[in-house]
Design an enzyme around this catalytic site. Structure first.
Site, PDB file in Angstrom:
ATOM      1  N   MET A 160       0.263  -1.173   0.035  1.00  7.12           N
ATOM      2  CA  MET A 160       0.335  -0.493   0.173  1.00  7.12           C
ATOM      3  C   MET A 160       0.637   1.453  -0.486  1.00  7.12           C
ATOM      4  O   MET A 160       0.604   2.236   0.425  1.00  7.12           O
ATOM      5  CB  MET A 160      -1.866  -0.224   1.351  1.00  7.12           C
ATOM      6  N   LEU A 212       6.846   3.385   1.527  1.00 10.64           N
ATOM      7  CA  LEU A 212       7.197   2.239   1.499  1.00 10.64           C
ATOM      8  C   LEU A 212       8.095   2.253   2.537  1.00 10.64           C
ATOM      9  O   LEU A 212       8.913   3.570   2.613  1.00 10.64           O
ATOM     10  CB  LEU A 212       8.172   1.680   0.373  1.00 10.64           C
ATOM     11  N   HIS A 213       9.004   1.507   3.154  1.00  9.90           N
ATOM     12  CA  HIS A 213       9.824   1.276   4.023  1.00  9.90           C
ATOM     13  C   HIS A 213      10.648  -0.072   4.209  1.00  9.90           C
ATOM     14  O   HIS A 213      10.667  -0.182   3.302  1.00  9.90           O
ATOM     15  CB  HIS A 213       9.495   1.651   5.884  1.00  9.90           C
ATOM     16  N   GLY A 219      10.872  -2.566   5.424  1.00 12.74           N
ATOM     17  CA  GLY A 219      10.234  -4.122   5.234  1.00 12.74           C
ATOM     18  C   GLY A 219       9.729  -4.603   4.258  1.00 12.74           C
ATOM     19  O   GLY A 219      10.504  -5.893   3.529  1.00 12.74           O
ATOM     20  N   HIS A 220       8.962  -3.201   3.449  1.00 13.54           N
ATOM     21  CA  HIS A 220       8.806  -3.763   2.339  1.00 13.54           C
ATOM     22  C   HIS A 220      10.285  -4.418   1.241  1.00 13.54           C
ATOM     23  O   HIS A 220      10.034  -4.481   0.395  1.00 13.54           O
ATOM     24  CB  HIS A 220       8.047  -2.250   1.145  1.00 13.54           C
ATOM     25  N   GLN A 264     -10.289  -3.296   1.580  1.00 13.07           N
ATOM     26  CA  GLN A 264      -9.935  -3.765   3.336  1.00 13.07           C
ATOM     27  C   GLN A 264     -10.238  -2.331   4.898  1.00 13.07           C
ATOM     28  O   GLN A 264      -9.632  -3.022   4.994  1.00 13.07           O
ATOM     29  CB  GLN A 264      -8.849  -3.915   3.018  1.00 13.07           C
ATOM     30  N   GLN A 291       6.046 -11.734   7.723  1.00 11.79           N
ATOM     31  CA  GLN A 291       5.526 -12.332   9.063  1.00 11.79           C
ATOM     32  C   GLN A 291       4.672 -11.839   9.493  1.00 11.79           C
ATOM     33  O   GLN A 291       3.956 -11.781  10.296  1.00 11.79           O
ATOM     34  CB  GLN A 291       6.980 -12.897   9.088  1.00 11.79           C
ATOM     35  N   LYS A 292       5.338  -9.686  10.075  1.00 14.16           N
ATOM     36  CA  LYS A 292       4.870  -8.723  10.364  1.00 14.16           C
ATOM     37  C   LYS A 292       2.952  -9.633   9.964  1.00 14.16           C
ATOM     38  O   LYS A 292       2.449  -9.192  11.103  1.00 14.16           O
ATOM     39  CB  LYS A 292       4.912  -7.429   9.764  1.00 14.16           C
ATOM     40  N   GLN A 327      -2.596 -12.759   7.696  1.00 15.31           N
ATOM     41  CA  GLN A 327      -2.717 -12.488   6.566  1.00 15.31           C
ATOM     42  C   GLN A 327      -1.845 -13.395   5.128  1.00 15.31           C
ATOM     43  O   GLN A 327      -2.653 -13.802   4.970  1.00 15.31           O
ATOM     44  CB  GLN A 327      -2.179 -11.247   5.522  1.00 15.31           C
TER      45      GLN A 327
HETATM   46  P1  AMP Z   1       2.022  -2.877   3.253  1.00 15.50           P
HETATM   47  O1  AMP Z   1       2.094  -1.736   2.443  1.00 15.50           O
HETATM   48  O2  AMP Z   1       1.473  -2.541   4.657  1.00 15.50           O
HETATM   49  O3  AMP Z   1       0.418  -3.607   2.983  1.00 15.50           O
HETATM   50  O4  AMP Z   1       2.599  -4.692   3.865  1.00 15.50           O
HETATM   51  C1  AMP Z   1       2.925  -4.659   2.008  1.00 15.50           C
HETATM   52  C2  AMP Z   1       4.065  -5.836   2.475  1.00 15.50           C
HETATM   53  O5  AMP Z   1       5.076  -5.896   3.121  1.00 15.50           O
HETATM   54  C3  AMP Z   1       3.212  -6.916   3.859  1.00 15.50           C
HETATM   55  O6  AMP Z   1       3.198  -8.269   2.914  1.00 15.50           O
HETATM   56  C4  AMP Z   1       3.478  -6.738   4.462  1.00 15.50           C
HETATM   57  O7  AMP Z   1       3.541  -7.516   5.585  1.00 15.50           O
HETATM   58  C5  AMP Z   1       5.165  -6.331   4.522  1.00 15.50           C
HETATM   59  N1  AMP Z   1       6.037  -6.171   5.244  1.00 15.50           N
HETATM   60  C6  AMP Z   1       4.908  -4.405   6.157  1.00 15.50           C
HETATM   61  N2  AMP Z   1       5.802  -4.384   6.871  1.00 15.50           N
HETATM   62  C7  AMP Z   1       6.698  -5.072   7.176  1.00 15.50           C
HETATM   63  C8  AMP Z   1       8.146  -5.496   8.022  1.00 15.50           C
HETATM   64  N3  AMP Z   1       7.804  -3.926   9.242  1.00 15.50           N
HETATM   65  N4  AMP Z   1       8.219  -6.425   8.018  1.00 15.50           N
HETATM   66  C9  AMP Z   1       8.784  -7.165   6.788  1.00 15.50           C
HETATM   67  N5  AMP Z   1       7.054  -7.417   6.009  1.00 15.50           N
HETATM   68  C10 AMP Z   1       6.634  -6.495   6.389  1.00 15.50           C
END
Ligand code: AMP
Length: 278
Positions: free
Chosen positions: A26, A29-30, A32-33, A57, A144-145, A149
């Site tokens: 979404m 980005l950080h 994790g992404h 959602q 895994q965060k 999901q």
């Molecule tokens: P989002 O943009 O929050 O919908 O996340 C997109 C994808 O990035 C999803 O599969 C999340 O689980 C993953 N994600 C979000 N935060 C983290 C994180 N801190 N570490 C690893 N994956 C992440």
């Protein structure tokens, strides 16, 4: 890097890649992404990222309109790590007038996040199914965060025979243990400090599990006791559940369980989890 906002143009560009890893996001980005994008590119030779704040959602009283967005910054980060394709559709492209089909995964969507956010996983499963159909990835990468999901989407892929492999990647954390999240920008400085209690609480449960504790209720209580040291946090749930069915456990088997929680600080909900013994 090609940035594409229509389905037909994306399908045409897709033809240039025999194997392609997809990372649905979404945006905002950080690291994790970005860790997912790097892994997708390593394993598949090419990576596609979707950036789409999916309205279906979000609940009526949730943060859809306020969700943080910064497309220019996101694209710069993705360009730096040599992303191949970026899909940036508008809601009208994803949900044209008359769209009515939805994916109900059932069982595993009813507990934890599903209990607190009715309709959330219908929105997630529907948009990810559409992204899979549009992108046709070889593999799709999730964090895994968002443990529930990953369980819901893995079930969708299995139940509907979707021809791709799902890869779950480790949670990336800040130096003090807070799981990275686009929503962390909502936190005030005090809430940001208090937010580290989630990972401390989960680590305490993991420590006790490794020391031999097998009572799920004792582990849930250990988590709640650590969370109580930050009274500004309001607990939505604390769970020690089967990793696949997400059913709450009485006794944790030797091969572990999913410990997960959601805690509200002010208006911000923080989620985190660890696999006990994992
Ligand atoms: P989002 O943009 O929050 O919908 O996340 C997109 C994808 O990035 C999803 O599969 C999340 O689980 C993953 N994600 C979000 N935060 C983290 C994180 N801190 N570490 C690893 N994956 C992440």
């Amino acid at each position: 890097m090609q940035v594409i906002d229509t389905i037909d143009a994306f399908r045409a560009a897709r033809k240039g890649f025999p194997r392609l890893g997809l990372v649905p996001t979404m945006g905002f980005l950080h690291e994790g992404h970005l860790s997912l994008v790097r892994r997708a590119r390593e394993e598949c030779g090419a990576a596609a990222v979707s950036i789409f704040v999916n309205p279906t959602q979000f609940g009526a009283n949730e943060d859809f309109s306020k969700y943080p967005r910064d497309m220019e910054r996101d694209l710069a980060l993705l360009r730096e790590i040599k992303t191949d394709l970026v899909f940036t559709p508008t809601p009208a492209i994803v949900y044209p007038p008359g769209h009515s089909t939805g994916i109900e995964v059932g069982g595993v969507t009813t507990m934890l996040e599903g209990a607190v956010r009715p309709g959330h996983f219908r929105g997630v499963a529907t948009v990810v199914c559409k992204l899979f159909n549009i992108v046709q990835p070889t593999k799709a990468y999730f964090g895994q965060k968002d443990a529930q999901q990953t369980v819901v989407l893995a079930k969708m892929v299995r139940d509907l025979d979707m021809p791709l492999e799902m890869i779950v990647c480790p949670t990336v954390r800040e130096a003090d243990g807070l799981a990275m999240s686009s929503r962390n920008v909502y936190l005030s400085p005090d809430e940001r400090r208090a937010g580290t209690v989630l990972y401390r609480a989960l680590n305490e449960a993991d420590r006790r599990f490794k020391a031999g504790e097998r009572s799920a209720e004792a582990l849930r209580k250990a988590i709640r006791d650590v969370l109580a040291t930050e009274p500004s946090g309001a607990i939505d749930y604390v769970s020690v559940a089967d990793r696949n069915t997400l059913e709450e456990l009485e006794t944790v088997p030797a091969d572990g369980a999913l410990a997960s929680l959601a805690v509200r600080f002010g208006k911000t909900r923080l989620l985190d989890n660890v696999v006990l013994g994992g």
